[in-house]
Scaffold this motif. Structure first.
Motif, PDB file in Angstrom:
ATOM      1  N   LEU A 145       0.838  -1.201   0.000  1.00  0.00           N
ATOM      2  CA  LEU A 145       0.000   0.000   0.000  1.00  0.00           C
ATOM      3  C   LEU A 145       0.873   1.250   0.000  1.00  0.00           C
ATOM      4  N   ASN A 146       0.697   2.066  -1.021  1.00  0.00           N
ATOM      5  CA  ASN A 146       1.428   3.333  -1.122  1.00  0.00           C
ATOM      6  C   ASN A 146       0.415   4.469  -1.012  1.00  0.00           C
ATOM      7  N   VAL A 147       0.458   5.168   0.106  1.00  0.00           N
ATOM      8  CA  VAL A 147      -0.556   6.189   0.395  1.00  0.00           C
ATOM      9  C   VAL A 147       0.091   7.563   0.550  1.00  0.00           C
ATOM     10  N   THR A 148      -0.464   8.549  -0.136  1.00  0.00           N
ATOM     11  CA  THR A 148      -0.012   9.935   0.021  1.00  0.00           C
ATOM     12  C   THR A 148      -1.230  10.826   0.251  1.00  0.00           C
ATOM     13  N   THR A 149      -0.985  11.994   0.839  1.00  0.00           N
ATOM     14  CA  THR A 149      -2.074  12.942   1.082  1.00  0.00           C
ATOM     15  C   THR A 149      -1.663  14.339   0.640  1.00  0.00           C
ATOM     16  N   ASN A 150      -2.654  15.168   0.344  1.00  0.00           N
ATOM     17  CA  ASN A 150      -2.414  16.563  -0.005  1.00  0.00           C
ATOM     18  C   ASN A 150      -3.610  17.395   0.450  1.00  0.00           C
ATOM     19  N   ASN A 151      -3.334  18.480   1.156  1.00  0.00           N
ATOM     20  CA  ASN A 151      -4.385  19.337   1.725  1.00  0.00           C
ATOM     21  C   ASN A 151      -5.265  18.573   2.728  1.00  0.00           C
TER      22      ASN A 151
END
Length: 292
Positions: A102-108
């Motif tokens: 699982l490769n998870v990124t976030t923005n804002n």
């Protein structure tokens, strides 16, 4: 004879069209395993902005919307009305993969972290996927998981997720987020992951055994949590214990989260110590500067 020749050419042309049509259809939907979920209350311009951020067009991905009622369905039992809000804003990009974890990124997204989302996805039973949770402006991200899970289910490579697992995963996200407000997001994700790992492995028989695991792990982190915090963690872990998750299937994922979070926590603590030392030296320099 001429009519026969024309008829033969028409048959050949028709067969060619039949062969080419499905092929061209496959080209158009070649990336249909990618799904983008958009907050239903975004403006058209904001929706296009999010598609651009995710790097896909409506022709390249399955684009669906998430409304506030769907978010309330999974959050109303574990989040306050203020935390849920009245509008659906959070968006997600979901691309199930056959390997890579699982490769998870976030923005804002400011209230939940990528590690918290990853932890919750593991509980929901997702093993491999590229996931991005984002919004056109700063939001808490409490409803991000709802869109991610919906996106996974609506991808051609995804599958239906057990409703109970969805609810427990959302509970985990909210409980970790609340704890993160008090001890830091990375540390909160690490604590919850370590407790969860122990619970899944030991399969405690009752509430008392679950609570003992919670207390042991939080003590190992030298956390002085309130009885209310311990109660919340114990309640969550009882629900996770009730899912009968297989430790052998999840061991690799859980250990991976642990190792990465310990590195992040260590780096954060080192930065804090560095900042404290720097301020301490500045105060000494200022003292002698004022003295002379």
């Amino acid at each position: 004879m001429k009519i026969k020749t024309i008829f033969t050419k028409l048959i050949v042309l028709l067969m060619a069209v039949c062969i080419i049509s499905p092929l061209s259809g496959n080209v158009v939907h070649a990336d249909a395993y990618k799904v983008v979920t958009l907050g239903g209350n975004l403006t058209d311009a904001q929706k296009e902005q999010m598609l651009k951020y995710f790097g896909v067009s409506r022709q390249e991905a399955n684009v669906i919307e998430v409304n506030i009622d769907e978010e309330k369905k999974y959050l109303s039992d574990v989040a306050s009305s203020d935390q849920i809000g009245t509008k659906s804003i959070s968006c997600a990009y979901v691309e199930p993969t056959s390997s890579g974890g699982l490769n998870v990124t976030t923005n804002n997204i400011y209230w939940v972290s990528s590690s918290m989302i990853k932890n919750a996805l593991i509980t929901a039973g997702i093993k491999n996927a590229n996931v991005k949770a984002a919004a056109p402006f700063n939001v808490s991200g409490t409803a991000a998981l709802t869109g991610i899970l919906k996106g996974f289910e609506n991808s051609s490579a995804g599958s239906k997720i057990d409703e109970n697992k969805k609810k427990v995963a959302n509970d985990e996200l909210m409980t970790t987020g609340d704890l993160g407000q008090k001890i830091g997001k990375d540390k909160a994700a690490g604590v919850v992951n370590d407790i969860k790992k122990q619970v899944i492995q030991d399969k405690p028989k009752d509430d008392a055994e679950v609570r003992k695991i919670v207390e042991n792990v939080t003590n190992n982190y030298n956390l002085n949590l309130s009885s209310q915090d311990i109660d919340k963690l114990t309640s969550l872990m009882n629900k996770i214990n009730g899912l009968n998750l297989n430790f052998g299937d999840l061991k690799g994922q859980l250990n991976d989260v642990s190792s990465k979070l310990k590195g992040a926590i260590g780096s954060e603590q080192a930065q804090q110590a560095k900042g404290f030392f720097s301020k301490f030296m500045d105060s000494i320099a200022n003292f002698f500067s004022n003295l002379f």
